[in-house]
Enzyme design. Structure first.
Site, PDB file in Angstrom:
ATOM      1  N   ASP A   1      12.536   2.398  11.369  1.00 51.36           N
ATOM      2  CA  ASP A   1      11.838   1.354  12.121  1.00 51.36           C
ATOM      3  C   ASP A   1      10.829   2.059  13.034  1.00 51.36           C
ATOM      4  O   ASP A   1      11.228   2.816  13.922  1.00 51.36           O
ATOM      5  CB  ASP A   1      12.865   0.565  12.946  1.00 51.36           C
ATOM      6  CG  ASP A   1      12.218  -0.487  13.836  1.00 51.36           C
ATOM      7  OD1 ASP A   1      10.964  -0.581  13.852  1.00 51.36           O
ATOM      8  OD2 ASP A   1      12.964  -1.214  14.513  1.00 51.36           O
ATOM      9  N   ILE A   2       9.543   1.830  12.828  1.00 51.33           N
ATOM     10  CA  ILE A   2       8.548   2.574  13.611  1.00 51.33           C
ATOM     11  C   ILE A   2       8.530   2.146  15.087  1.00 51.33           C
ATOM     12  O   ILE A   2       7.857   2.772  15.899  1.00 51.33           O
ATOM     13  CB  ILE A   2       7.125   2.527  12.997  1.00 51.33           C
ATOM     14  CG1 ILE A   2       6.536   1.117  13.005  1.00 51.33           C
ATOM     15  CG2 ILE A   2       7.110   3.141  11.612  1.00 51.33           C
ATOM     16  CD1 ILE A   2       5.022   1.109  12.742  1.00 51.33           C
TER      17      ILE A   2
ATOM     18  N   LEU B   1       0.826  -1.217   0.000  1.00 51.42           N
ATOM     19  CA  LEU B   1       0.000   0.000   0.000  1.00 51.42           C
ATOM     20  C   LEU B   1       0.856   1.261   0.000  1.00 51.42           C
ATOM     21  O   LEU B   1       0.529   2.249  -0.681  1.00 51.42           O
ATOM     22  CB  LEU B   1      -0.932  -0.014   1.222  1.00 51.42           C
ATOM     23  CG  LEU B   1      -1.869   1.185   1.363  1.00 51.42           C
ATOM     24  CD1 LEU B   1      -2.816   1.290   0.158  1.00 51.42           C
ATOM     25  CD2 LEU B   1      -2.679   1.074   2.663  1.00 51.42           C
TER      26      LEU B   1
ATOM     27  N   TYR C   1      -3.337 -10.778  15.314  1.00 51.93           N
ATOM     28  CA  TYR C   1      -3.170  -9.672  14.353  1.00 51.93           C
ATOM     29  C   TYR C   1      -4.265  -8.626  14.559  1.00 51.93           C
ATOM     30  O   TYR C   1      -3.975  -7.422  14.658  1.00 51.93           O
ATOM     31  CB  TYR C   1      -3.197 -10.232  12.928  1.00 51.93           C
ATOM     32  CG  TYR C   1      -3.292  -9.172  11.848  1.00 51.93           C
ATOM     33  CD1 TYR C   1      -2.182  -8.379  11.524  1.00 51.93           C
ATOM     34  CD2 TYR C   1      -4.476  -8.952  11.152  1.00 51.93           C
ATOM     35  CE1 TYR C   1      -2.267  -7.401  10.540  1.00 51.93           C
ATOM     36  CE2 TYR C   1      -4.569  -7.984  10.163  1.00 51.93           C
ATOM     37  CZ  TYR C   1      -3.458  -7.212   9.862  1.00 51.93           C
ATOM     38  OH  TYR C   1      -3.557  -6.241   8.889  1.00 51.93           O
TER      39      TYR C   1
ATOM     40  N   ALA D   1       3.274  -1.934   8.901  1.00 52.05           N
ATOM     41  CA  ALA D   1       2.570  -2.845   9.810  1.00 52.05           C
ATOM     42  C   ALA D   1       3.201  -4.230   9.778  1.00 52.05           C
ATOM     43  O   ALA D   1       3.876  -4.598   8.811  1.00 52.05           O
ATOM     44  CB  ALA D   1       1.099  -2.971   9.398  1.00 52.05           C
TER      45      ALA D   1
ATOM     46  N   ASP E   1     -10.264  -4.994   8.625  1.00 51.19           N
ATOM     47  CA  ASP E   1     -11.527  -5.682   8.933  1.00 51.19           C
ATOM     48  C   ASP E   1     -11.340  -6.742  10.025  1.00 51.19           C
ATOM     49  O   ASP E   1     -12.320  -7.203  10.617  1.00 51.19           O
ATOM     50  CB  ASP E   1     -12.104  -6.332   7.662  1.00 51.19           C
ATOM     51  CG  ASP E   1     -11.125  -7.273   6.964  1.00 51.19           C
ATOM     52  OD1 ASP E   1      -9.897  -7.009   7.014  1.00 51.19           O
ATOM     53  OD2 ASP E   1     -11.564  -8.273   6.379  1.00 51.19           O
TER      54      ASP E   1
END
Ligand SMILES: NC(=O)c1ccc[n+]([C@@H]2O[C@H](COP(=O)([O-])OP(=O)(O)OC[C@H]3O[C@@H](n4cnc5c(N)ncnc54)[C@H](OP(=O)(O)O)[C@@H]3O)[C@@H](O)[C@H]2O)c1
Length: 270
Positions: free
Chosen positions: A26-27, A2, A115, A50, A92
């Site tokens: 690196d978040i 994405l 997750y 993510a 979702d």
């Protein structure tokens, strides 16, 4: 997957974009996130990073939560400090899939697995870090040019096999990342606040999506119906996770079939 398309969509819309890969940032490193966001001086931050290995998250939930929960929170905190609007991408899988009509933004969340729990932790962390200046965009069943995805896998298996079994007991909204990316940029530009459901319009099963892929590409094989239980994957999946927006100003995406054709027109081969 994405992130590439969001970068392209934002650039097409005339924005200066600072795309950062995992190698570059690196978040989970809050100090590095703060430094990178401060340096970029953004009007908006779209977090596409993510832990997306759904089955792997079952084996290492703390690892998944460090990225999807705390990491998302660090990105949002850095954006808040810079006065930037935050767009956090969610899923979702925060729903348990027991509904039989589409999930709106106000539906109660109840993730089935690690997750989904880790992504829900991220939603909460972002809302806490930037109250009043964030969008949490839940989408589903992504396929796009720049990453492994279900449609690409079907194209590969369709060339290799005479017969294939695909599950028909999970129903959702396949979403082309090219379409979602444009909507994410619009949400950032308009600072559309709060939770937003943005996914390909309509719904189908994985079996339907495989059948549509083969029909559109002229691949002939025997396509059989299977069940999720037969697959025996480590992570439970929602049986029904159709997303709809209750909020009229949320950008609506084209039908999933249109997304599939737009993706196939790119000529991507697995
Ligand atoms: N794919 C779907 O069907 C789907 C459905 C609903 C929602 N979403 C959400 O949509 C978003 C985009 O997903 P996607 O399909 O584009 O996933 P993707 O292709 O797996 O991209 C995720 C990116 O995040 C990077 N990343 C992982 N840990 C990181 C860290 N600690 N710091 C910085 N970057 C890190 C990954 O790098 P590496 O590749 O090096 O690990 C990868 O480049 C995610 O928020 C996901 O939860 C996806």
């Amino acid at each position: 997957m994405l992130g590439h398309d969001v970068t392209a969509a934002a650039a097409r819309a005339g924005h200066d974009v600072t795309p950062l890969s995992r190698r570059e940032l690196d978040i989970c490193d809050a100090a590095a996130v703060s430094a990178a966001v401060t340096a970029a001086r953004p009007a908006a931050v779209v977090n596409c990073a993510a832990w997306t290995d759904v089955d792997g998250a079952e084996a290492d939930e703390p690892g998944a939560t460090a990225v999807n929960g705390a990491g998302a929170g660090s990105v949002a905190a850095a954006a808040a400090a810079a006065g930037a609007f935050v767009v956090q991408v969610s899923t979702d899988y925060v729903f348990d899939g027991t509904a039989r009509e589409p999930y709106g933004e106000s539906a109660p969340t109840a993730p089935l697995g690690a997750y989904g729990r880790s992504k829900l932790a991220g939603e909460l962390a972002v809302a806490e870090a930037v109250p009043g200046a964030h969008a949490i965009v839940r989408s589903s069943w992504l396929f796009g040019e720049h990453g492994g995805n279900f449609v690409a896998t079907m194209l590969r298996l369709g060339r290799e096999r005479d017969e294939l079994t695909v599950v028909d007991d999970q129903v959702g909204c396949p979403t082309f990342t090219g379409h979602l990316a444009t909507a994410l940029v619009t949400i950032a530009e308009r600072r559309l606040e709060g939770i937003r459901h943005v996914a390909g319009a309509g719904s189908c099963s994985w079996h339907d999506l495989a059948a549509a892929t083969f029909a559109a590409t002229g691949i002939e094989l025997r396509l059989l119906r299977g069940s999720t239980a037969e697959l025996g994957r480590p992570a439970p999946r929602p049986a029904y996770s159709v997303l709809r927006s209750e909020r009229p100003d949320t950008p609506a995406l084209p039908d999933w079939q249109e997304g599939l054709h737009a993706y196939l027109d790119l000529g991507v081969t697995a």
